[in-house]
Design a protein around this motif. Sequence first.
Motif, PDB file in Angstrom:
ATOM      1  N   LYS A 158       0.832  -1.207   0.000  1.00  0.00           N
ATOM      2  CA  LYS A 158       0.000   0.000   0.000  1.00  0.00           C
ATOM      3  C   LYS A 158       0.868   1.259   0.000  1.00  0.00           C
ATOM      4  O   LYS A 158       0.591   2.234  -0.714  1.00  0.00           O
ATOM      5  CB  LYS A 158      -0.936  -0.015   1.209  1.00  0.00           C
ATOM      6  CG  LYS A 158      -2.120  -0.978   1.064  1.00  0.00           C
ATOM      7  CD  LYS A 158      -2.999  -0.972   2.293  1.00  0.00           C
ATOM      8  CE  LYS A 158      -4.343  -1.639   2.004  1.00  0.00           C
ATOM      9  NZ  LYS A 158      -4.222  -2.995   1.485  1.00  0.00           N
ATOM     10  N   LEU A 159       1.921   1.254   0.814  1.00  0.00           N
ATOM     11  CA  LEU A 159       2.811   2.421   0.852  1.00  0.00           C
ATOM     12  C   LEU A 159       3.507   2.623  -0.486  1.00  0.00           C
ATOM     13  O   LEU A 159       3.627   3.759  -0.974  1.00  0.00           O
ATOM     14  CB  LEU A 159       3.841   2.247   1.969  1.00  0.00           C
ATOM     15  CG  LEU A 159       3.306   2.339   3.399  1.00  0.00           C
ATOM     16  CD1 LEU A 159       4.392   1.925   4.404  1.00  0.00           C
ATOM     17  CD2 LEU A 159       2.826   3.746   3.714  1.00  0.00           C
ATOM     18  N   HIS A 160       3.959   1.534  -1.100  1.00  0.00           N
ATOM     19  CA  HIS A 160       4.641   1.648  -2.387  1.00  0.00           C
ATOM     20  C   HIS A 160       3.668   2.073  -3.487  1.00  0.00           C
ATOM     21  O   HIS A 160       4.050   2.811  -4.407  1.00  0.00           O
ATOM     22  CB  HIS A 160       5.303   0.326  -2.763  1.00  0.00           C
ATOM     23  CG  HIS A 160       6.666   0.148  -2.175  1.00  0.00           C
ATOM     24  ND1 HIS A 160       7.760   0.853  -2.623  1.00  0.00           N
ATOM     25  CD2 HIS A 160       7.116  -0.631  -1.169  1.00  0.00           C
ATOM     26  CE1 HIS A 160       8.832   0.506  -1.914  1.00  0.00           C
ATOM     27  NE2 HIS A 160       8.458  -0.383  -1.021  1.00  0.00           N
ATOM     28  N   ALA A 161       2.411   1.607  -3.410  1.00  0.00           N
ATOM     29  CA  ALA A 161       1.438   1.979  -4.440  1.00  0.00           C
ATOM     30  C   ALA A 161       1.203   3.483  -4.441  1.00  0.00           C
ATOM     31  O   ALA A 161       1.223   4.132  -5.499  1.00  0.00           O
ATOM     32  CB  ALA A 161       0.120   1.238  -4.216  1.00  0.00           C
ATOM     33  N   TYR A 167       4.799   9.566  -7.967  1.00  0.00           N
ATOM     34  CA  TYR A 167       5.728   9.783  -9.075  1.00  0.00           C
ATOM     35  C   TYR A 167       4.989  10.298 -10.309  1.00  0.00           C
ATOM     36  O   TYR A 167       5.592  10.940 -11.181  1.00  0.00           O
ATOM     37  CB  TYR A 167       6.448   8.486  -9.440  1.00  0.00           C
ATOM     38  CG  TYR A 167       7.322   7.903  -8.367  1.00  0.00           C
ATOM     39  CD1 TYR A 167       7.874   8.694  -7.367  1.00  0.00           C
ATOM     40  CD2 TYR A 167       7.606   6.546  -8.343  1.00  0.00           C
ATOM     41  CE1 TYR A 167       8.666   8.157  -6.383  1.00  0.00           C
ATOM     42  CE2 TYR A 167       8.414   5.994  -7.357  1.00  0.00           C
ATOM     43  CZ  TYR A 167       8.933   6.808  -6.377  1.00  0.00           C
ATOM     44  OH  TYR A 167       9.724   6.272  -5.401  1.00  0.00           O
ATOM     45  N   VAL A 168       3.691   9.988 -10.382  1.00  0.00           N
ATOM     46  CA  VAL A 168       2.872  10.480 -11.485  1.00  0.00           C
ATOM     47  C   VAL A 168       2.329  11.869 -11.163  1.00  0.00           C
ATOM     48  O   VAL A 168       2.441  12.804 -11.956  1.00  0.00           O
ATOM     49  CB  VAL A 168       1.698   9.506 -11.760  1.00  0.00           C
ATOM     50  CG1 VAL A 168       0.836  10.031 -12.909  1.00  0.00           C
ATOM     51  CG2 VAL A 168       2.221   8.114 -12.063  1.00  0.00           C
ATOM     52  N   VAL A 169       1.737  11.990  -9.963  1.00  0.00           N
ATOM     53  CA  VAL A 169       1.083  13.246  -9.589  1.00  0.00           C
ATOM     54  C   VAL A 169       2.103  14.364  -9.366  1.00  0.00           C
ATOM     55  O   VAL A 169       1.918  15.498  -9.832  1.00  0.00           O
ATOM     56  CB  VAL A 169       0.231  13.045  -8.316  1.00  0.00           C
ATOM     57  CG1 VAL A 169      -0.377  14.371  -7.856  1.00  0.00           C
ATOM     58  CG2 VAL A 169      -0.860  12.016  -8.573  1.00  0.00           C
ATOM     59  N   GLY A 170       3.207  14.043  -8.641  1.00  0.00           N
ATOM     60  CA  GLY A 170       4.175  15.075  -8.271  1.00  0.00           C
ATOM     61  C   GLY A 170       4.798  15.802  -9.447  1.00  0.00           C
ATOM     62  O   GLY A 170       4.704  17.035  -9.542  1.00  0.00           O
ATOM     63  N   PRO A 171       5.445  15.090 -10.382  1.00  0.00           N
ATOM     64  CA  PRO A 171       6.045  15.785 -11.533  1.00  0.00           C
ATOM     65  C   PRO A 171       5.027  16.533 -12.382  1.00  0.00           C
ATOM     66  O   PRO A 171       5.289  17.645 -12.861  1.00  0.00           O
ATOM     67  CB  PRO A 171       6.707  14.646 -12.323  1.00  0.00           C
ATOM     68  CG  PRO A 171       6.982  13.597 -11.308  1.00  0.00           C
ATOM     69  CD  PRO A 171       5.820  13.665 -10.355  1.00  0.00           C
ATOM     70  N   LEU A 282       3.626   5.660 -14.321  1.00  0.00           N
ATOM     71  CA  LEU A 282       2.340   5.002 -14.102  1.00  0.00           C
ATOM     72  C   LEU A 282       2.488   3.508 -13.826  1.00  0.00           C
ATOM     73  O   LEU A 282       1.722   2.933 -13.051  1.00  0.00           O
ATOM     74  CB  LEU A 282       1.436   5.203 -15.328  1.00  0.00           C
ATOM     75  CG  LEU A 282       0.619   6.500 -15.371  1.00  0.00           C
ATOM     76  CD1 LEU A 282      -0.094   6.628 -16.713  1.00  0.00           C
ATOM     77  CD2 LEU A 282      -0.378   6.535 -14.234  1.00  0.00           C
ATOM     78  N   GLY A 283       3.464   2.884 -14.488  1.00  0.00           N
ATOM     79  CA  GLY A 283       3.649   1.449 -14.277  1.00  0.00           C
ATOM     80  C   GLY A 283       3.937   1.103 -12.835  1.00  0.00           C
ATOM     81  O   GLY A 283       3.618  -0.002 -12.376  1.00  0.00           O
ATOM     82  N   GLY A 284       4.548   2.034 -12.108  1.00  0.00           N
ATOM     83  CA  GLY A 284       4.864   1.770 -10.706  1.00  0.00           C
ATOM     84  C   GLY A 284       3.637   1.564  -9.853  1.00  0.00           C
ATOM     85  O   GLY A 284       3.663   0.793  -8.889  1.00  0.00           O
ATOM     86  N   ILE A 285       2.533   2.253 -10.180  1.00  0.00           N
ATOM     87  CA  ILE A 285       1.294   2.054  -9.423  1.00  0.00           C
ATOM     88  C   ILE A 285       0.801   0.627  -9.608  1.00  0.00           C
ATOM     89  O   ILE A 285       0.429  -0.058  -8.651  1.00  0.00           O
ATOM     90  CB  ILE A 285       0.217   3.057  -9.884  1.00  0.00           C
ATOM     91  CG1 ILE A 285       0.706   4.486  -9.700  1.00  0.00           C
ATOM     92  CG2 ILE A 285      -1.088   2.831  -9.135  1.00  0.00           C
ATOM     93  CD1 ILE A 285      -0.240   5.538 -10.238  1.00  0.00           C
ATOM     94  N   VAL A 335       7.244   3.337 -18.247  1.00  0.00           N
ATOM     95  CA  VAL A 335       6.166   2.559 -17.620  1.00  0.00           C
ATOM     96  C   VAL A 335       6.657   1.165 -17.237  1.00  0.00           C
ATOM     97  O   VAL A 335       6.423   0.680 -16.123  1.00  0.00           O
ATOM     98  CB  VAL A 335       4.941   2.475 -18.560  1.00  0.00           C
ATOM     99  CG1 VAL A 335       3.981   1.388 -18.095  1.00  0.00           C
ATOM    100  CG2 VAL A 335       4.222   3.808 -18.601  1.00  0.00           C
ATOM    101  N   VAL A 336       7.352   0.491 -18.140  1.00  0.00           N
ATOM    102  CA  VAL A 336       7.842  -0.867 -17.858  1.00  0.00           C
ATOM    103  C   VAL A 336       8.875  -0.850 -16.732  1.00  0.00           C
ATOM    104  O   VAL A 336       8.823  -1.667 -15.805  1.00  0.00           O
ATOM    105  CB  VAL A 336       8.437  -1.512 -19.127  1.00  0.00           C
ATOM    106  CG1 VAL A 336       9.036  -2.877 -18.795  1.00  0.00           C
ATOM    107  CG2 VAL A 336       7.366  -1.652 -20.201  1.00  0.00           C
ATOM    108  N   VAL A 337       9.819   0.085 -16.795  1.00  0.00           N
ATOM    109  CA  VAL A 337      10.865   0.162 -15.770  1.00  0.00           C
ATOM    110  C   VAL A 337      10.249   0.477 -14.408  1.00  0.00           C
ATOM    111  O   VAL A 337      10.588  -0.153 -13.401  1.00  0.00           O
ATOM    112  CB  VAL A 337      11.919   1.226 -16.150  1.00  0.00           C
ATOM    113  CG1 VAL A 337      12.860   1.487 -14.976  1.00  0.00           C
ATOM    114  CG2 VAL A 337      12.714   0.760 -17.355  1.00  0.00           C
ATOM    115  N   SER A 338       9.333   1.445 -14.348  1.00  0.00           N
ATOM    116  CA  SER A 338       8.749   1.807 -13.058  1.00  0.00           C
ATOM    117  C   SER A 338       7.912   0.673 -12.480  1.00  0.00           C
ATOM    118  O   SER A 338       7.881   0.462 -11.259  1.00  0.00           O
ATOM    119  CB  SER A 338       7.904   3.077 -13.188  1.00  0.00           C
ATOM    120  OG  SER A 338       6.803   2.890 -14.051  1.00  0.00           O
ATOM    121  N   LEU A 339       7.236  -0.084 -13.338  1.00  0.00           N
ATOM    122  CA  LEU A 339       6.475  -1.248 -12.864  1.00  0.00           C
ATOM    123  C   LEU A 339       7.407  -2.268 -12.213  1.00  0.00           C
ATOM    124  O   LEU A 339       7.147  -2.762 -11.111  1.00  0.00           O
ATOM    125  CB  LEU A 339       5.711  -1.879 -14.035  1.00  0.00           C
ATOM    126  CG  LEU A 339       4.725  -3.011 -13.710  1.00  0.00           C
ATOM    127  CD1 LEU A 339       3.627  -3.071 -14.765  1.00  0.00           C
ATOM    128  CD2 LEU A 339       5.399  -4.384 -13.611  1.00  0.00           C
TER     129      LEU A 339
END
Length: 428
Positions: A158-161, A167-171, A282-285, A335-339
């Motif tokens: 949950k914290l990582h999500a 990372y999407v909203v901030g930049p 986005l992939g990180g989410i 996206v792939v790298v962040s996922l």
Amino acid sequence: MSAPTARRVPDPPVRPRGGLFRHRDFRLLWTGQTVSSVGSNVTTVALPLVALAVLDATTFQVAVLTAAAWLPWLLVGLPAGAWVDRLRRRPVMIVCDLVSAVLFLSVPVAAVLGVLTIGQLLAVALGAGLARVFFETADQAYLPTLLRPEEVPEGNAKLHATQTASYVVGPGLAGLVAQLAGAVTALLLDALSFLVSAACLWRIRAVERRTPRLDGPPSLRREVAAGIRFVARDPYLRVMTVFGAASNIGLTGYQAVLVVFLVRSAGLPPGLVGLLIGLASLGGIVGATVATTVARRVGTARAMLLAALGTGPPALLIPLAGPGSGVLWLLLGGVVVSLAVAVGNVVKGSFRQTYTPQALLGRVTVSMQLLNYGTIPLAAVLAGALGAAYGPGRAIWVMTGWLAVTPLILLVGPLRRRRDLPGAPEPA
């Protein structure tokens, strides 16, 4: 000294029905960290934009800002772990939030007074980086005291999500505010976010008990050595540490000059730069959301290997980015790298928190992060030097090329022979 294999940690409060969404104290921790992460990721774009737009900084100077933010891991990382293991973690985190808020508030104040300099930006980046060392070390050691061991993977996910969502909203928010009101104004958001985080931590009710010492009377040198020795002797933590350090060279290297590349080489406006960097995350989410499911279905060790593979070769798509439709390469690779990074971080973080004896957790965390994060300022300076000499585009090619081969490191350790990571160290 042989590694301790048994420990008794005071039980945290019983989790109410409904899972961690109904866990009041975790909810406060989660909320504070989410807001703070959004603010911090505003800064990752806003600070370079301030340097570029307000102070006309060079590529190398912008890269050095990134290096300054991570340099404290090399300077005080090891003793910070020992100090955090001596203290209650929540007060440490609150103080770090307040210090960071003051530092970032100083930038718009100096800009209004007409006295802002590159030197001040470097000092702010360095000071905030120092506070981050203590905050992250305390945070990693604090979560297992707030949750039961079986809840830690869910808590980390949950914290990582939400951290990855930042990372999407901030930049994107940084780019929008910079476009409408100037990059300096965006830093006010970061200062406010740290105040919100401090307030949330202050309201947590759970009483944090001191962890019993396992290694005798206090001695900073001996405590630091115990953490290093534990990591160096453990085959799992050792290979994860080396892989993390190597991959961070590539990740930080291309990120350190990415804003310069998009603004000066690709000619993109600040608002679009922030949006693209945000969308690339986005992939990180998705990765943070599915990490525990992937680990459960394929095994935690195999999930680490798959995450490493997704972090490496796909990064080679990023330097293909260019004007117009060329930005799609940045989005696809990002996206792939962040996922993959998110999956790997959730699995590794949960493993370290449940595998390591609680009395050593702060020191083990910084012993790993000293090498993991200690390579970051070196990578940023190297990328800046390459960008200054050969252009930011070529610097990104070199860094992503390095990142593409780092997954081979994990094949050297015991992960390739296991489905799942062990639950505790083997007896010495």
